[in-house]
Design a protein around this motif. Structure first.
Motif, PDB file in Angstrom:
ATOM      1  N   GLY A 174       0.813  -1.200   0.000  1.00 23.69           N
ATOM      2  CA  GLY A 174       0.000   0.000   0.000  1.00 23.69           C
ATOM      3  C   GLY A 174       0.851   1.257   0.000  1.00 23.69           C
ATOM      4  N   GLY A 175       0.250   2.358   0.456  1.00 20.74           N
ATOM      5  CA  GLY A 175       0.987   3.608   0.509  1.00 20.74           C
ATOM      6  C   GLY A 175       0.824   4.450  -0.738  1.00 20.74           C
ATOM      7  N   GLY A 176       1.644   5.495  -0.822  1.00 22.21           N
ATOM      8  CA  GLY A 176       1.528   6.474  -1.886  1.00 22.21           C
ATOM      9  C   GLY A 176       2.474   6.239  -3.047  1.00 22.21           C
ATOM     10  N   ALA A 177       2.428   7.180  -4.002  1.00 14.38           N
ATOM     11  CA  ALA A 177       3.198   7.048  -5.238  1.00 14.38           C
ATOM     12  C   ALA A 177       4.664   7.401  -5.024  1.00 14.38           C
ATOM     13  CB  ALA A 177       2.598   7.945  -6.309  1.00 14.38           C
ATOM     14  N   MET A 178       5.515   6.736  -5.781  1.00 17.19           N
ATOM     15  CA  MET A 178       6.949   7.003  -5.811  1.00 17.19           C
ATOM     16  C   MET A 178       7.283   7.530  -7.203  1.00 17.19           C
ATOM     17  SD  MET A 178       7.724   3.290  -4.153  1.00 17.19           S
ATOM     18  CE  MET A 178       9.433   3.164  -4.679  1.00 17.19           C
ATOM     19  N   PHE A 179       7.721   8.779  -7.290  1.00 19.05           N
ATOM     20  CA  PHE A 179       8.108   9.393  -8.559  1.00 19.05           C
ATOM     21  C   PHE A 179       9.599   9.158  -8.748  1.00 19.05           C
ATOM     22  CE2 PHE A 179       9.629  13.035 -11.040  1.00 19.05           C
ATOM     23  CZ  PHE A 179       8.793  12.956 -12.155  1.00 19.05           C
ATOM     24  N   MET A 180       9.950   8.254  -9.642  1.00 21.97           N
ATOM     25  CA  MET A 180      11.329   7.789  -9.740  1.00 21.97           C
ATOM     26  C   MET A 180      11.925   8.096 -11.113  1.00 21.97           C
ATOM     27  SD  MET A 180      10.675   4.074  -7.900  1.00 21.97           S
ATOM     28  CE  MET A 180      12.423   3.711  -7.653  1.00 21.97           C
ATOM     29  N   GLU A 181      13.010   8.869 -11.098  1.00 18.45           N
ATOM     30  CA  GLU A 181      13.854   9.050 -12.269  1.00 18.45           C
ATOM     31  C   GLU A 181      15.251   8.603 -11.874  1.00 18.45           C
ATOM     32  OE1 GLU A 181      12.571  12.582 -15.017  1.00 18.45           O
ATOM     33  OE2 GLU A 181      12.782  13.354 -12.970  1.00 18.45           O
ATOM     34  N   PRO A 182      16.067   8.175 -12.832  1.00 17.36           N
ATOM     35  CA  PRO A 182      17.414   7.727 -12.476  1.00 17.36           C
ATOM     36  C   PRO A 182      18.151   8.760 -11.631  1.00 17.36           C
ATOM     37  CG  PRO A 182      16.950   7.156 -14.749  1.00 17.36           C
ATOM     38  CD  PRO A 182      15.789   7.999 -14.275  1.00 17.36           C
ATOM     39  N   GLY A 183      18.619   8.319 -10.468  1.00 19.09           N
ATOM     40  CA  GLY A 183      19.430   9.173  -9.611  1.00 19.09           C
ATOM     41  C   GLY A 183      18.683  10.109  -8.694  1.00 19.09           C
ATOM     42  N   ASN A 184      17.324  10.089  -8.697  1.00 19.87           N
ATOM     43  CA  ASN A 184      16.617  11.100  -7.904  1.00 19.87           C
ATOM     44  C   ASN A 184      16.170  10.612  -6.532  1.00 19.87           C
ATOM     45  OD1 ASN A 184      14.340   9.519  -8.487  1.00 19.87           O
ATOM     46  ND2 ASN A 184      13.051  11.272  -9.030  1.00 19.87           N
ATOM     47  N   CYS A 185      16.293   9.323  -6.264  1.00 24.32           N
ATOM     48  CA  CYS A 185      15.839   8.756  -4.984  1.00 24.32           C
ATOM     49  C   CYS A 185      16.851   7.722  -4.497  1.00 24.32           C
ATOM     50  CB  CYS A 185      14.487   8.053  -5.135  1.00 24.32           C
ATOM     51  SG  CYS A 185      13.134   9.110  -5.661  1.00 24.32           S
ATOM     52  N   VAL A 186      16.694   7.323  -3.239  1.00 26.49           N
ATOM     53  CA  VAL A 186      17.375   6.161  -2.675  1.00 26.49           C
ATOM     54  C   VAL A 186      16.282   5.235  -2.167  1.00 26.49           C
ATOM     55  CG1 VAL A 186      18.904   5.289  -0.878  1.00 26.49           C
ATOM     56  CG2 VAL A 186      19.426   7.466  -2.024  1.00 26.49           C
ATOM     57  N   THR A 187      16.237   4.020  -2.716  1.00 29.08           N
ATOM     58  CA  THR A 187      15.180   3.069  -2.375  1.00 29.08           C
ATOM     59  C   THR A 187      15.797   1.753  -1.935  1.00 29.08           C
ATOM     60  OG1 THR A 187      13.618   4.049  -3.943  1.00 29.08           O
ATOM     61  CG2 THR A 187      13.178   1.802  -3.256  1.00 29.08           C
ATOM     62  N   TYR A 188      15.251   1.170  -0.869  1.00 27.09           N
ATOM     63  CA  TYR A 188      15.693  -0.154  -0.447  1.00 27.09           C
ATOM     64  C   TYR A 188      14.493  -0.995  -0.047  1.00 27.09           C
ATOM     65  CZ  TYR A 188      15.260   1.630   4.387  1.00 27.09           C
ATOM     66  OH  TYR A 188      14.799   2.176   5.571  1.00 27.09           O
ATOM     67  N   SER A 189      14.678  -2.313  -0.137  1.00 27.26           N
ATOM     68  CA  SER A 189      13.674  -3.276   0.299  1.00 27.26           C
ATOM     69  C   SER A 189      14.283  -4.183   1.356  1.00 27.26           C
ATOM     70  CB  SER A 189      13.184  -4.142  -0.868  1.00 27.26           C
ATOM     71  OG  SER A 189      12.456  -3.387  -1.807  1.00 27.26           O
ATOM     72  N   LEU A 190      13.487  -4.502   2.364  1.00 22.95           N
ATOM     73  CA  LEU A 190      13.891  -5.414   3.423  1.00 22.95           C
ATOM     74  C   LEU A 190      12.818  -6.490   3.532  1.00 22.95           C
ATOM     75  CD1 LEU A 190      15.782  -6.013   5.896  1.00 22.95           C
ATOM     76  CD2 LEU A 190      14.236  -4.572   7.237  1.00 22.95           C
ATOM     77  N   VAL A 191      13.223  -7.748   3.429  1.00 21.96           N
ATOM     78  CA  VAL A 191      12.295  -8.872   3.564  1.00 21.96           C
ATOM     79  C   VAL A 191      12.797  -9.754   4.696  1.00 21.96           C
ATOM     80  CG1 VAL A 191      11.153 -10.804   2.425  1.00 21.96           C
ATOM     81  CG2 VAL A 191      11.830  -8.802   1.077  1.00 21.96           C
ATOM     82  N   ALA A 192      11.903 -10.060   5.631  1.00 21.84           N
ATOM     83  CA  ALA A 192      12.281 -10.868   6.794  1.00 21.84           C
ATOM     84  C   ALA A 192      11.118 -11.760   7.190  1.00 21.84           C
ATOM     85  CB  ALA A 192      12.672  -9.969   7.956  1.00 21.84           C
ATOM     86  N   PRO A 193      11.391 -12.819   7.948  1.00 22.48           N
ATOM     87  CA  PRO A 193      10.283 -13.619   8.491  1.00 22.48           C
ATOM     88  C   PRO A 193       9.401 -12.758   9.388  1.00 22.48           C
ATOM     89  CG  PRO A 193      12.380 -14.768   8.734  1.00 22.48           C
ATOM     90  CD  PRO A 193      12.704 -13.363   8.320  1.00 22.48           C
ATOM     91  N   THR A 194       8.113 -13.036   9.400  1.00 19.68           N
ATOM     92  CA  THR A 194       7.212 -12.248  10.247  1.00 19.68           C
ATOM     93  C   THR A 194       7.522 -12.424  11.727  1.00 19.68           C
ATOM     94  OG1 THR A 194       5.587 -14.044  10.048  1.00 19.68           O
ATOM     95  CG2 THR A 194       5.282 -12.124   8.635  1.00 19.68           C
ATOM     96  N   SER A 195       8.291 -13.437  12.085  1.00 23.87           N
ATOM     97  CA  SER A 195       8.683 -13.595  13.493  1.00 23.87           C
ATOM     98  C   SER A 195       9.463 -12.382  13.983  1.00 23.87           C
ATOM     99  CB  SER A 195       9.523 -14.864  13.673  1.00 23.87           C
ATOM    100  OG  SER A 195      10.723 -14.796  12.918  1.00 23.87           O
ATOM    101  N   LEU A 196      10.113 -11.649  13.060  1.00 24.00           N
ATOM    102  CA  LEU A 196      10.885 -10.476  13.461  1.00 24.00           C
ATOM    103  C   LEU A 196       9.985  -9.356  13.959  1.00 24.00           C
ATOM    104  CD1 LEU A 196      13.764  -9.285  13.617  1.00 24.00           C
ATOM    105  CD2 LEU A 196      13.422  -8.381  11.303  1.00 24.00           C
ATOM    106  N   VAL A 197       8.750  -9.296  13.467  1.00 23.96           N
ATOM    107  CA  VAL A 197       7.814  -8.244  13.901  1.00 23.96           C
ATOM    108  C   VAL A 197       6.671  -8.837  14.718  1.00 23.96           C
ATOM    109  CG1 VAL A 197       8.377  -6.647  12.056  1.00 23.96           C
ATOM    110  CG2 VAL A 197       6.611  -8.365  11.676  1.00 23.96           C
ATOM    111  N   GLU A 198       6.879 -10.039  15.257  1.00 20.53           N
ATOM    112  CA  GLU A 198       5.870 -10.709  16.082  1.00 20.53           C
ATOM    113  C   GLU A 198       5.388  -9.790  17.194  1.00 20.53           C
ATOM    114  OE1 GLU A 198       3.564 -13.387  18.309  1.00 20.53           O
ATOM    115  OE2 GLU A 198       4.396 -13.731  16.313  1.00 20.53           O
TER     116      GLU A 198
END
Length: 349
Positions: A174-198
């Protein structure tokens, strides 16, 4: 058995428990928190006795709240924090130290591939087929990434989008829009087991999963805080937005986009809602930039990315790797069959 939980922005809670016949028979809570009166600690310990080893964080927190005397004051922690520490002690919840994270540095790809890789890697982590993963994005073309539940026609000005040659893809969070052009943002993804946010609510899990980046920003001279639900900001204004999804099967996908140097005029010609959100912030002047990371750090984007990588790898147990051929092939198939289709992109008209 021992479990620990560090409250984001708060104190460390530790608990030692023993279990007999499926119920907690001994419990000792400790930590660097503050608690008044002293006798309230015994109330907390007593509240845990007799609880089943399968009790949820809400069950444990509720038992503590019922047992605490009215005048009790918990400072730097909460009954929920104790419940999370208990769940960790019993092996139902995990901490950062329980995992080794794959780290994938920024690879330049079609941005739709990054959206697809979120789904591929999160699915693998949910099935236990892949380790938790932290990865950075880089992209070779402009694109707007809209949230899973946003209305396409309310969000996107197709005339402006076509004039600037910018595509659109819908992500799975969910959430809002990301306006992305080369070099204009820093984006990362983190994937973990749900036990980490239990035991953590969505609101609290956002801050918990991004505590490391708050500290990384501090090293760069930026004093950032979380603004509920999902914004990262400093005294100078918003820096980033986060989005999250908990997948059936046991994985949490959490990603963040930070503005480095965005052409606000172009963004306002492409995003309809962007005009509404920014209309009261003086962003209608020509050549206006949205550049909190660049202006607040005075550092090149690549240096910021390297600093984030170094901080994450210095803080947690990690191992670097590249995308596998199988991951890329499955992501390419998803781009072809899902993320390039109007059926998905315009599923909320």
């Amino acid at each position: 058995m021992r479990g620990e939980y560090k409250v984001p922005g708060g104190k460390l809670v530790a608990v030692d428990v023993e279990v007999e016949s499926g119920r907690i028979s001994q419990a000792a809570v400790s930590g660097d928190f503050f608690l008044e009166p002293d006798e309230a600690l015994a109330d907390i310990n007593d509240a845990l006795l007799g609880q089943t080893e399968s009790a949820s964080v809400a069950d444990l927190a509720g038992a503590i709240e019922q047992r605490l005397r009215p005048e009790a004051s918990l400072i730097g922690f909460s009954p929920e924090a104790v419940g999370i520490a208990v769940r960790r002690a019993l092996g139902h919840a995990s901490g950062w130290e329980d995992h080794v994270f794959d780290v994938i540095p920024a690879v330049t790809l079609d941005p739709r591939m990054h959206v697809a890789l979120d789904e591929v890697i999160a699915g693998d982590v949910a099935k236990g087929a892949s380790a938790p993963c932290f990865r950075l994005w880089d992209w070779d073309r402009p694109l707007v990434v809209i949230g899973s539940f946003q209305s396409y026609r309310n969000e996107i000005d197709d005339e402006g989008r076509e004039r600037h040659g910018i595509g659109v893809v819908r992500r799975i969070t969910g959430g809002g829009a990301m306006f992305m052009e080369p070099g204009n943002c820093v984006t990362y993804s983190l994937v973990a087991p749900t036990s980490l946010v239990e035991g953590l609510s969505f609101e609290r899990s956002y801050a918990f999963l991004d505590q490391w980046v708050m500290d990384a920003l501090a090293e760069l001279g930026v004093r950032a805080t979380y603004v509920p639900l999902n914004d990262i900001a400093s005294d100078a204004g918003k820096i980033a937005g986060a989005a999250q999804r908990r997948l059936t099967g046991g994985a949490v996908l959490h990603h963040v986009t930070m503005a480095y140097d965005i052409d606000a005029d172009k963004m306002l010609e492409v995003l309809r809602i962007g005009r509404e959100k920014l209309s009261d912030k003086g962003t209608r002047s020509a050549n206006k930039r949205v550049d909190p990371l660049r202006s607040q750090t005075q550092r090149p984007r690549e240096e910021i990315i390297d600093s984030f990588l170094a901080h994450f790898e210095g803080r947690y147990r990690t191992r670097r790797r590249d995308y596998t051929e199988d991951e890329l092939a499955r992501a390419e198939e998803l781009v072809r069959t899902k993320f390039s289709s109007d059926a998905w992109t315009k599923r909320v008209p």
